[in-house]
Motif scaffolding. Structure first.
Motif, PDB file in Angstrom:
ATOM      1  N   LYS A  22      -3.366   7.599 -10.520  1.00 42.52           N
ATOM      2  CA  LYS A  22      -4.777   7.874 -10.246  1.00 42.52           C
ATOM      3  C   LYS A  22      -5.516   6.591  -9.840  1.00 42.52           C
ATOM      4  N   GLU A  23      -5.268   5.521 -10.565  1.00 45.55           N
ATOM      5  CA  GLU A  23      -5.953   4.256 -10.276  1.00 45.55           C
ATOM      6  C   GLU A  23      -5.501   3.650  -8.946  1.00 45.55           C
ATOM      7  N   ILE A  24      -4.215   3.671  -8.700  1.00 44.05           N
ATOM      8  CA  ILE A  24      -3.727   3.120  -7.425  1.00 44.05           C
ATOM      9  C   ILE A  24      -4.286   3.933  -6.260  1.00 44.05           C
ATOM     10  N   THR A  25      -4.251   5.243  -6.377  1.00 46.94           N
ATOM     11  CA  THR A  25      -4.772   6.096  -5.314  1.00 46.94           C
ATOM     12  C   THR A  25      -6.262   5.833  -5.096  1.00 46.94           C
ATOM     13  N   ARG A  26      -6.999   5.592  -6.168  1.00 49.60           N
ATOM     14  CA  ARG A  26      -8.432   5.270  -6.059  1.00 49.60           C
ATOM     15  C   ARG A  26      -8.657   3.986  -5.270  1.00 49.60           C
ATOM     16  N   ARG A  27      -7.736   3.033  -5.416  1.00 50.39           N
ATOM     17  CA  ARG A  27      -7.862   1.749  -4.711  1.00 50.39           C
ATOM     18  C   ARG A  27      -7.697   1.897  -3.194  1.00 50.39           C
ATOM     19  N   TYR A  28      -7.055   2.960  -2.761  1.00 52.55           N
ATOM     20  CA  TYR A  28      -6.884   3.198  -1.327  1.00 52.55           C
ATOM     21  C   TYR A  28      -8.175   3.663  -0.660  1.00 52.55           C
ATOM     22  N   VAL A  29      -9.062   4.284  -1.419  1.00 55.85           N
ATOM     23  CA  VAL A  29     -10.252   4.922  -0.841  1.00 55.85           C
ATOM     24  C   VAL A  29     -11.042   3.988   0.075  1.00 55.85           C
ATOM     25  N   PRO A  30     -11.460   2.804  -0.380  1.00 52.37           N
ATOM     26  CA  PRO A  30     -12.274   1.970   0.521  1.00 52.37           C
ATOM     27  C   PRO A  30     -11.496   1.433   1.733  1.00 52.37           C
ATOM     28  N   GLY A 103      -3.194   7.729  16.959  1.00 53.31           N
ATOM     29  CA  GLY A 103      -2.443   7.645  15.704  1.00 53.31           C
ATOM     30  C   GLY A 103      -1.553   6.413  15.654  1.00 53.31           C
ATOM     31  N   TRP A 104      -0.912   6.102  16.781  1.00 52.29           N
ATOM     32  CA  TRP A 104      -0.086   4.890  16.830  1.00 52.29           C
ATOM     33  C   TRP A 104      -0.960   3.644  16.698  1.00 52.29           C
ATOM     34  N   ASP A 105      -2.140   3.641  17.318  1.00 59.12           N
ATOM     35  CA  ASP A 105      -3.067   2.502  17.210  1.00 59.12           C
ATOM     36  C   ASP A 105      -3.515   2.286  15.771  1.00 59.12           C
ATOM     37  N   LEU A 106      -3.621   3.363  15.028  1.00 63.49           N
ATOM     38  CA  LEU A 106      -4.021   3.293  13.624  1.00 63.49           C
ATOM     39  C   LEU A 106      -3.036   2.475  12.794  1.00 63.49           C
ATOM     40  N   GLN A 107      -1.776   2.497  13.191  1.00 65.35           N
ATOM     41  CA  GLN A 107      -0.746   1.765  12.452  1.00 65.35           C
ATOM     42  C   GLN A 107      -1.095   0.281  12.344  1.00 65.35           C
ATOM     43  N   GLU A 108      -1.504  -0.323  13.429  1.00 61.95           N
ATOM     44  CA  GLU A 108      -1.869  -1.748  13.394  1.00 61.95           C
ATOM     45  C   GLU A 108      -3.109  -1.971  12.527  1.00 61.95           C
ATOM     46  N   LYS A 109      -4.076  -1.081  12.639  1.00 58.03           N
ATOM     47  CA  LYS A 109      -5.313  -1.226  11.871  1.00 58.03           C
ATOM     48  C   LYS A 109      -5.069  -1.150  10.366  1.00 58.03           C
ATOM     49  N   LEU A 110      -4.049  -0.401   9.965  1.00 55.28           N
ATOM     50  CA  LEU A 110      -3.764  -0.217   8.538  1.00 55.28           C
ATOM     51  C   LEU A 110      -2.593  -1.066   8.045  1.00 55.28           C
ATOM     52  N   SER A 111      -2.103  -1.945   8.886  1.00 60.53           N
ATOM     53  CA  SER A 111      -0.908  -2.720   8.520  1.00 60.53           C
ATOM     54  C   SER A 111      -1.108  -3.642   7.315  1.00 60.53           C
ATOM     55  N   SER A 112      -2.336  -3.982   6.988  1.00 60.60           N
ATOM     56  CA  SER A 112      -2.585  -4.860   5.841  1.00 60.60           C
ATOM     57  C   SER A 112      -2.783  -4.083   4.533  1.00 60.60           C
ATOM     58  N   VAL A 113      -2.836  -2.767   4.592  1.00 61.24           N
ATOM     59  CA  VAL A 113      -3.108  -1.957   3.397  1.00 61.24           C
ATOM     60  C   VAL A 113      -2.074  -2.201   2.294  1.00 61.24           C
ATOM     61  N   PRO A 114      -0.773  -2.177   2.575  1.00 64.95           N
ATOM     62  CA  PRO A 114       0.179  -2.403   1.476  1.00 64.95           C
ATOM     63  C   PRO A 114      -0.036  -3.742   0.762  1.00 64.95           C
ATOM     64  N   GLN A 115      -0.327  -4.785   1.510  1.00 70.16           N
ATOM     65  CA  GLN A 115      -0.570  -6.095   0.893  1.00 70.16           C
ATOM     66  C   GLN A 115      -1.848  -6.061   0.053  1.00 70.16           C
ATOM     67  N   GLU A 116      -2.878  -5.400   0.549  1.00 63.71           N
ATOM     68  CA  GLU A 116      -4.128  -5.320  -0.205  1.00 63.71           C
ATOM     69  C   GLU A 116      -3.943  -4.530  -1.493  1.00 63.71           C
ATOM     70  N   ILE A 117      -3.182  -3.450  -1.438  1.00 65.11           N
ATOM     71  CA  ILE A 117      -2.901  -2.671  -2.650  1.00 65.11           C
ATOM     72  C   ILE A 117      -2.020  -3.488  -3.587  1.00 65.11           C
ATOM     73  N   GLY A 118      -1.047  -4.186  -3.030  1.00 67.85           N
ATOM     74  CA  GLY A 118      -0.163  -5.028  -3.842  1.00 67.85           C
ATOM     75  C   GLY A 118      -0.921  -6.088  -4.614  1.00 67.85           C
ATOM     76  N   SER A 119      -1.997  -6.588  -4.030  1.00 69.87           N
ATOM     77  CA  SER A 119      -2.773  -7.629  -4.721  1.00 69.87           C
ATOM     78  C   SER A 119      -3.541  -7.065  -5.916  1.00 69.87           C
ATOM     79  N   CYS A 120      -3.728  -5.754  -5.959  1.00 75.01           N
ATOM     80  CA  CYS A 120      -4.402  -5.106  -7.093  1.00 75.01           C
ATOM     81  C   CYS A 120      -3.454  -4.914  -8.277  1.00 75.01           C
ATOM     82  N   VAL A 121      -2.182  -4.879  -7.987  1.00 78.29           N
ATOM     83  CA  VAL A 121      -1.165  -4.601  -9.002  1.00 78.29           C
ATOM     84  C   VAL A 121      -0.638  -5.940  -9.503  1.00 78.29           C
TER      85      VAL A 121
END
Length: 145
Positions: A22-30, A103-121
């Motif tokens: 629940k908490e990790i999923t909440r971190r994705y929202v912004p 949709g393919w263009d979105l991939q580049e825009k979201l490429s930093s999301v895993p690192q940003e989520i990783g920094s929360c954990v």
């Protein structure tokens, strides 16, 4: 008072898994909201970026989602211009989903999301790999029972 220790919240594996998910999923929202995406939209896009085009059935299997959940998600992604769906020419009953150019263009825009989520954990890379392995061991146990 509770006379059954097996019913104490502190003795449940399910609760920390639930609270953590629940908490990790909440971190994705912004991170996803500017693109009008939910976490479920995001994981659908990740699979489509990896595979390119999949049947809705195979997409559901990859994500452990049933068609009742997946169909509205795909409709929303299609409405946002990220995904296109079409009937298979081999089997009219089968629907294929794939990313659009947007949709393919979105991939580049979201490429930093895993690192940003990783920094929360607050886990070391070794701890994260161990947890990942243990979670998939639990998932595999459900699939094989």
């Amino acid at each position: 008072m509770n006379q059954y220790p097996q019913l104490k919240l502190e003795n449940q594996l399910c609760f920390p898994l639930y609270a953590c998910a629940k908490e990790i999923t909440r971190r994705y929202v912004p991170l996803l909201e500017p693109y009008n995406l939910t976490y479920t939209h995001y994981i659908v896009m990740m699979v489509l970026w990896e595979k390119g085009e999949l049947t809705v059935t195979d997409l559901g299997k990859a994500l452990s989602l049933d068609s009742g959940t997946l169909t509205p998600v795909l409709k929303k992604l299609e409405a946002n211009g990220y995904v296109k769906r079409r009937r298979s020419s081999d089997d009219e009953r089968s629907v294929l989903a794939s990313p659009t150019d947007k949709g393919w263009d979105l991939q580049e825009k979201l490429s930093s999301v895993p690192q940003e989520i990783g920094s929360c954990v607050k886990l070391t890379p070794e701890e994260a790999r161990l947890l990942y392995g243990l979670l998939y061991k639990v998932i595999d146990g459900f699939e094989n029972s």
